[in-house]
Write a protein that holds these residues in place. Structure first.
Motif, PDB file in Angstrom:
ATOM      1  N   SER A   5      -3.589  12.142  -5.456  1.00 27.34           N
ATOM      2  CA  SER A   5      -2.374  12.277  -5.626  1.00 27.34           C
ATOM      3  C   SER A   5      -1.813  13.261  -4.283  1.00 27.34           C
ATOM      4  N   ALA A   6      -0.582  12.802  -3.765  1.00 30.99           N
ATOM      5  CA  ALA A   6      -0.160  13.288  -2.614  1.00 30.99           C
ATOM      6  C   ALA A   6       1.260  13.334  -2.250  1.00 30.99           C
ATOM      7  N   MET A   7       1.741  14.313  -1.920  1.00 28.86           N
ATOM      8  CA  MET A   7       3.256  14.135  -1.401  1.00 28.86           C
ATOM      9  C   MET A   7       3.252  13.780   0.192  1.00 28.86           C
ATOM     10  N   ILE A   8       3.973  12.601   0.301  1.00 25.08           N
ATOM     11  CA  ILE A   8       4.111  11.945   1.831  1.00 25.08           C
ATOM     12  C   ILE A   8       5.411  12.095   2.206  1.00 25.08           C
ATOM     13  N   CYS A   9       5.461  12.220   3.480  1.00 24.80           N
ATOM     14  CA  CYS A   9       6.864  11.800   4.252  1.00 24.80           C
ATOM     15  C   CYS A   9       6.589  10.575   4.789  1.00 24.80           C
ATOM     16  N   TRP A  10       7.591   9.612   4.519  1.00 27.79           N
ATOM     17  CA  TRP A  10       7.574   8.313   5.177  1.00 27.79           C
ATOM     18  C   TRP A  10       8.188   8.294   6.665  1.00 27.79           C
ATOM     19  N   LEU A  11       7.545   7.929   7.733  1.00 29.08           N
ATOM     20  CA  LEU A  11       8.021   8.312   8.971  1.00 29.08           C
ATOM     21  C   LEU A  11       8.403   7.142   9.757  1.00 29.08           C
ATOM     22  N   ASN A  12       8.367   5.799   9.187  1.00 31.08           N
ATOM     23  CA  ASN A  12       8.374   4.566   9.943  1.00 31.08           C
ATOM     24  C   ASN A  12       9.994   4.127   9.575  1.00 31.08           C
ATOM     25  N   ASN A  13      10.360   3.382  10.620  1.00 27.50           N
ATOM     26  CA  ASN A  13      11.707   2.592  10.249  1.00 27.50           C
ATOM     27  C   ASN A  13      11.562   1.433   9.366  1.00 27.50           C
ATOM     28  N   LEU A  33       5.075   7.817  -7.619  1.00 25.78           N
ATOM     29  CA  LEU A  33       5.236   8.402  -8.982  1.00 25.78           C
ATOM     30  C   LEU A  33       6.875   8.772  -8.946  1.00 25.78           C
ATOM     31  N   TYR A  34       7.346   9.245  -7.859  1.00 27.61           N
ATOM     32  CA  TYR A  34       8.587   9.719  -7.835  1.00 27.61           C
ATOM     33  C   TYR A  34       9.301   9.981  -6.529  1.00 27.61           C
ATOM     34  N   LYS A  35      10.407   9.975  -6.180  1.00 22.97           N
ATOM     35  CA  LYS A  35      10.842  10.421  -4.798  1.00 22.97           C
ATOM     36  C   LYS A  35      11.591  11.678  -4.974  1.00 22.97           C
ATOM     37  N   ILE A  36      11.726  12.409  -3.925  1.00 23.30           N
ATOM     38  CA  ILE A  36      12.486  13.977  -3.970  1.00 23.30           C
ATOM     39  C   ILE A  36      13.918  13.607  -3.668  1.00 23.30           C
ATOM     40  N   ASP A  37      14.932  13.840  -4.622  1.00 24.58           N
ATOM     41  CA  ASP A  37      16.482  13.790  -4.248  1.00 24.58           C
ATOM     42  C   ASP A  37      16.695  15.244  -3.677  1.00 24.58           C
ATOM     43  N   GLU A  58      13.456   6.321 -10.652  1.00 26.40           N
ATOM     44  CA  GLU A  58      13.987   5.023 -10.873  1.00 26.40           C
ATOM     45  C   GLU A  58      13.621   4.188  -9.557  1.00 26.40           C
ATOM     46  N   ASN A  59      14.278   4.701  -8.461  1.00 28.00           N
ATOM     47  CA  ASN A  59      14.148   4.159  -7.134  1.00 28.00           C
ATOM     48  C   ASN A  59      13.032   4.563  -6.268  1.00 28.00           C
ATOM     49  N   LYS A  60      11.937   3.556  -6.145  1.00 27.55           N
ATOM     50  CA  LYS A  60      10.401   4.134  -5.648  1.00 27.55           C
ATOM     51  C   LYS A  60      10.379   3.377  -4.472  1.00 27.55           C
ATOM     52  N   ASP A  61      11.531   2.787  -3.841  1.00 23.91           N
ATOM     53  CA  ASP A  61      11.352   2.211  -2.585  1.00 23.91           C
ATOM     54  C   ASP A  61      11.322   3.186  -1.607  1.00 23.91           C
ATOM     55  N   LEU A  62      10.225   3.268  -0.573  1.00 23.58           N
ATOM     56  CA  LEU A  62      10.007   4.228   0.548  1.00 23.58           C
ATOM     57  C   LEU A  62      10.644   3.726   1.671  1.00 23.58           C
ATOM     58  N   ASN A  63      11.515   4.778   2.138  1.00 22.92           N
ATOM     59  CA  ASN A  63      12.247   4.455   3.386  1.00 22.92           C
ATOM     60  C   ASN A  63      12.179   5.741   4.475  1.00 22.92           C
ATOM     61  N   MET A  64      12.528   5.236   5.530  1.00 23.65           N
ATOM     62  CA  MET A  64      12.495   6.363   6.572  1.00 23.65           C
ATOM     63  C   MET A  64      12.763   7.802   6.094  1.00 23.65           C
ATOM     64  N   ASN A  65      12.155   8.810   6.321  1.00 23.75           N
ATOM     65  CA  ASN A  65      12.496  10.332   5.778  1.00 23.75           C
ATOM     66  C   ASN A  65      12.184  10.640   4.421  1.00 23.75           C
ATOM     67  N   ASP A  66      12.126   9.439   3.627  1.00 20.16           N
ATOM     68  CA  ASP A  66      11.967   9.763   2.107  1.00 20.16           C
ATOM     69  C   ASP A  66      10.470  10.592   2.020  1.00 20.16           C
ATOM     70  N   ILE A  67      10.688  11.409   0.940  1.00 23.05           N
ATOM     71  CA  ILE A  67       9.375  12.280   0.714  1.00 23.05           C
ATOM     72  C   ILE A  67       9.291  12.022  -0.845  1.00 23.05           C
ATOM     73  N   ALA A  68       7.982  11.646  -1.180  1.00 21.70           N
ATOM     74  CA  ALA A  68       7.740  11.171  -2.483  1.00 21.70           C
ATOM     75  C   ALA A  68       6.061  11.742  -2.853  1.00 21.70           C
ATOM     76  N   ARG A  69       6.084  11.750  -4.043  1.00 22.63           N
ATOM     77  CA  ARG A  69       4.657  11.719  -4.611  1.00 22.63           C
ATOM     78  C   ARG A  69       4.103  10.453  -5.018  1.00 22.63           C
ATOM     79  N   VAL A  70       3.041  10.286  -4.284  1.00 26.11           N
ATOM     80  CA  VAL A  70       2.354   9.166  -4.444  1.00 26.11           C
ATOM     81  C   VAL A  70       0.861   9.085  -4.875  1.00 26.11           C
ATOM     82  N   THR A  71       0.578   8.020  -5.337  1.00 32.52           N
ATOM     83  CA  THR A  71      -1.148   7.952  -5.711  1.00 32.52           C
ATOM     84  C   THR A  71      -1.945   7.026  -4.485  1.00 32.52           C
ATOM     85  N   ILE A  72      -2.905   7.475  -3.621  1.00 34.29           N
ATOM     86  CA  ILE A  72      -3.556   6.883  -2.651  1.00 34.29           C
ATOM     87  C   ILE A  72      -4.799   6.435  -3.143  1.00 34.29           C
ATOM     88  N   ARG A  73      -5.091   5.286  -2.860  1.00 37.25           N
ATOM     89  CA  ARG A  73      -6.494   4.569  -2.910  1.00 37.25           C
ATOM     90  C   ARG A  73      -6.977   4.402  -1.782  1.00 37.25           C
TER      91      ARG A  73
END
Length: 418
Positions: A320-328, A354-358, A367-382
């Motif tokens: 599990s990790a927190m990521i910052c999505w950086l791409n357009n 798992l979830y995004k940070i409001d 609810e909204n789990k689409d990752l767009n630029m600047n979104d910060i979310a907790r995810v599972t990496i494989r």
């Protein structure tokens, strides 16, 4: 508290567009006489062309010509200056929301963050976003500079109202030390010298605050981690039997005769010697670059990690990790990315969000789990093979990673392992 002379402080600036970040840094640089003559001439020329009566301080940090012409910071601008007490490295990051990702770059190695707030506007979404990123990256000191106090008649009430706004949400952040300063970067109030316009403020000005912040090392000195970057097999006659494993110590201390394990294979041995360009050393610690030789001839290659037998990281294929999505471009479900973790490079995917940070509430959006630029979310990496990981809060080096799009070679995300 004793401050060692010329101790280095890395700090980053953050805030919304036109909050005065570049002007503030320009003031610090200008007043500390850290401006080269050719740079001063270039800025004076641009200031005249733009119709300014004097020198536009903000232009000192905008190293690219396009930035100077547009009057905005685009890239992370690194600047250096020194006072008799301390050396400084400044990362001036852009304020536009589309460049929020640049703050992650600028703040990743910072000891402190300056978050600027326009006194006329108070706390806005970008303020909360930058404060959350500072917390996420575990920057120990946050200095909230309430700027442009000259435009609100140096009002003490405005200053305290903004402090209250900030404290309403900052209680949810993991920041050890938060300080507040009322300043005017343009006029210099409370930047280097105490303001005569705000005698109600009894605290120290900004430069004194920065000179006296306590810097604690963020290097983990307990957990010994040595990511192998390459295997050295010299071809000279004197070193025919030499096999060394070169890399940079991520954390902890290594000494000859230490019992070690090589991960992920699990093979064990002892350290025979620790070699550098200048000869053998008795110990190696972060962030030294050294070559280790082992007592036994075992299989070790780039991407492996040498650790102490009795103190090992987790070896995981899924975490599990927190990521910052950086791409357009938004993240593609279950798409393959290249993960870079220490010296290890392999294929990975975002298995689930798992979830995004409001950012406005710091709540979880499940609810909204689409990752767009600047979104910060907790995810599972494989990953395709096991990675040797620690939690980011324990080890910044082995607890962080980046994801790269293998088709475009663009860095799409920065992650912190939880």
């Amino acid at each position: 508290m004793e401050i060692h002379e010329n101790q280095l402080l890395r700090f980053t600036t953050a805030g919304s567009v036109d909050d005065g970040k570049s002007t503030l840094i320009g003031r610090l640089l200008f007043d500390s006489k850290a401006i080269f003559e050719d740079q001063l001439q270039a800025v004076e020329t641009t200031s005249k062309r733009k119709g300014h009566e004097g020198v536009d301080l903000a232009l000192f940090t905008d190293g690219l010509r396009d930035e100077r012409e547009q009057g905005i910071t685009i890239d992370v601008a690194y600047r250096y200056f020194t006072t008799p007490k301390r050396k400084f490295i400044i990362a001036d990051t852009p304020g536009h929301i589309q460049y929020t990702r640049n703050m992650v770059t600028g703040a990743s190695t910072a000891n402190a963050a300056l978050i600027l707030i326009d006194a006329r506007h108070g706390v806005i979404e970008q303020t909360k976003r930058h404060a959350f990123i500072a917390s996420l990256l575990q920057i120990p000191h946050v200095v909230v500079c309430i700027n442009k106090m000259d435009l609100v008649d140096f009002s003490e009430k405005v200053y305290h109202d903004i402090i209250n706004q900030f404290e309403e949400f900052s209680s949810k952040l993991y920041v050890k030390d938060i300080r507040f300063l009322p300043i005017s970067a343009l006029l210099g109030d409370n930047v280097v010298n105490r303001s005569t316009n705000m005698d109600w403020y009894q605290g120290a000005p900004l430069l004194y605050t920065l000179e006296n912040l306590h810097i604690s090392s963020d290097i983990n000195k307990i957990d010994a981690r040595f990511p192998v970057q390459t295997v050295l097999r010299p071809q000279s006659q004197d070193f025919l039997d030499y096999r060394g494993y070169a890399g940079k110590v991520a954390s902890g201390i290594f000494r000859p005769n230490d019992e070690i394990a090589v991960l992920p294979s699990g093979f064990t041995s002892k350290i025979k010697s620790i070699d550098t360009f200048d000869g053998e050393v008795k110990e190696a610690f972060a962030p030294m670059s050294v070559t280790l030789t082992l007592e036994d001839d075992i299989d070790v290659s780039r991407g492996d990690m040498i650790v102490k037998v009795n103190n090992q990281p987790k070896a995981e294929q899924e975490f599990s990790a927190m990521i910052c999505w950086l791409n357009n471009e938004p993240a593609k479900p279950r798409a393959k990315y290249t993960i870079l973790h220490t010296s290890n490079e392999q294929t990975a995917m975002i298995k689930s969000v798992l979830y995004k940070i409001d950012i406005n509430t710091y709540g979880r959006d499940e609810e909204n789990k689409d990752l767009n630029m600047n979104d910060i979310a907790r995810v599972t990496i494989r990953t395709t093979r096991r990675l040797m990981i620690d939690e980011y809060r324990d080890n910044r080096t082995t607890g962080s990673f980046v994801l790269i799009d293998p088709l475009t070679n663009e860095t799409v995300a920065a992650g912190m392992i939880m």
